[in-house]
Design an enzyme around this catalytic site. Structure first.
Site, PDB file in Angstrom:
ATOM      1  N   PRO A   1       0.783  -1.240   0.000  1.00  0.00           N
ATOM      2  CA  PRO A   1       0.000   0.000   0.000  1.00  0.00           C
ATOM      3  C   PRO A   1       0.814   1.289   0.000  1.00  0.00           C
ATOM      4  CG  PRO A   1       0.196  -0.805   2.240  1.00  0.00           C
ATOM      5  CD  PRO A   1       0.947  -1.799   1.368  1.00  0.00           C
ATOM      6  N   CYS A   2       2.119   1.222  -0.241  1.00  0.00           N
ATOM      7  CA  CYS A   2       2.952   2.411  -0.030  1.00  0.00           C
ATOM      8  C   CYS A   2       2.564   3.591  -0.921  1.00  0.00           C
ATOM      9  CB  CYS A   2       4.431   2.069  -0.192  1.00  0.00           C
ATOM     10  SG  CYS A   2       4.881   1.436  -1.808  1.00  0.00           S
ATOM     11  N   GLU A   3       2.048   3.329  -2.124  1.00  0.00           N
ATOM     12  CA  GLU A   3       1.694   4.419  -3.036  1.00  0.00           C
ATOM     13  C   GLU A   3       0.193   4.662  -3.120  1.00  0.00           C
ATOM     14  OE1 GLU A   3       3.691   6.504  -4.526  1.00  0.00           O
ATOM     15  OE2 GLU A   3       5.444   5.529  -3.636  1.00  0.00           O
TER      16      GLU A   3
END
EC number: 2.3.2.-
Length: 230
Positions: free
Chosen positions: A173-175
């Site tokens: 989910p980092c972006e």
């Protein structure tokens, strides 16, 4: 950012609308009550998929390298995915059971990133045995997009399920937050009657799933997108 309350409210609303349109393989909300009386949950579904044997030999040698990349162009993915790659296939014929796999999808709120996160696993419909990573990857539309270098995406990593504790795979989910800011601002242009806060609250989860879903064999009902102007 998405709050945990917004996630729960939107998830329950989305489940109700989705299941009213397609109820053969429904989504459901699993409520979890923790010892500190904090209430949380996640929503989950399954998809039945015909095994893709065409790309097994070609993809196996490149899987490790592919999964070290990241995503940049999400809109291209949304435009280029062929709906036929996400068709749900169910069979009651025992002779075909070996050709059908089951994808388990759980969508959980991340406190760290303050976004929804998709977790998945794959199983044989014949004996419910877990699939190898290669078997899972080769049957995701995501693998074809990566192979054709049509885009880069947040790649899948093996993790421990944050609620159930079993091994599973996570779409990182980092972006997600940056992606959703761009998407919601763009969609806001078509919804002048809604102020920014209302639109964010009402459509965040569905907008996110309309991008992520086709990558992993989750086909979004057209009527659901149409009714919500996505």
């Amino acid at each position: 950012m998405l709050t945990s309350k917004d996630f729960r409210d939107q998830a329950i609303n989305l489940i109700k609308k989705w299941n009213n349109i397609i109820d053969e393989i429904p989504w459901q909300w699993n409520q979890i009550n923790e010892l500190n009386n904090e209430s949380k949950g996640y929503f989950t579904t399954k998809r039945y998929h015909k095994i893709n044997n065409n790309n097994n030999n070609n993809n196996n040698n490149n899987i490790e390298n592919k999964n070290n990349n990241n995503i940049e162009n999400f809109e291209e993915i949304k435009e280029t995915i062929d709906d036929s790659s996400t068709t749900i296939i169910k069979s009651n014929n025992n002779n075909n059971e070996n050709n059908i796999i089951i994808f388990q999808f759980d969508i959980i709120y991340s406190k760290s990133y303050q976004v929804p996160v998709l977790y998945l696993n794959g199983f044989s419909s014949f004996d419910s045995s877990p699939l190898s990573w290669n078997e899972i990857w080769n049957n995701l539309p995501l693998s074809n997009l990566d192979k054709n270098q049509q885009s880069t995406i947040p790649y899948i990593t093996q993790v421990e399920h944050p609620i159930l504790g079993n091994p599973c795979y996570q779409l990182h989910p980092c972006e997600t937050d940056n992606l959703m800011k761009l998407i919601l601002l763009k969609e806001k242009d078509y919804n002048d009657n809604n102020d920014k806060k209302e639109y964010f609250k009402d459509y965040y989860l569905l907008s996110w799933l309309s991008i992520i879903g086709p990558m992993v064999n989750i086909k979004i009902p057209f009527d659901l997108l149409k009714n919500n102007n996505i």
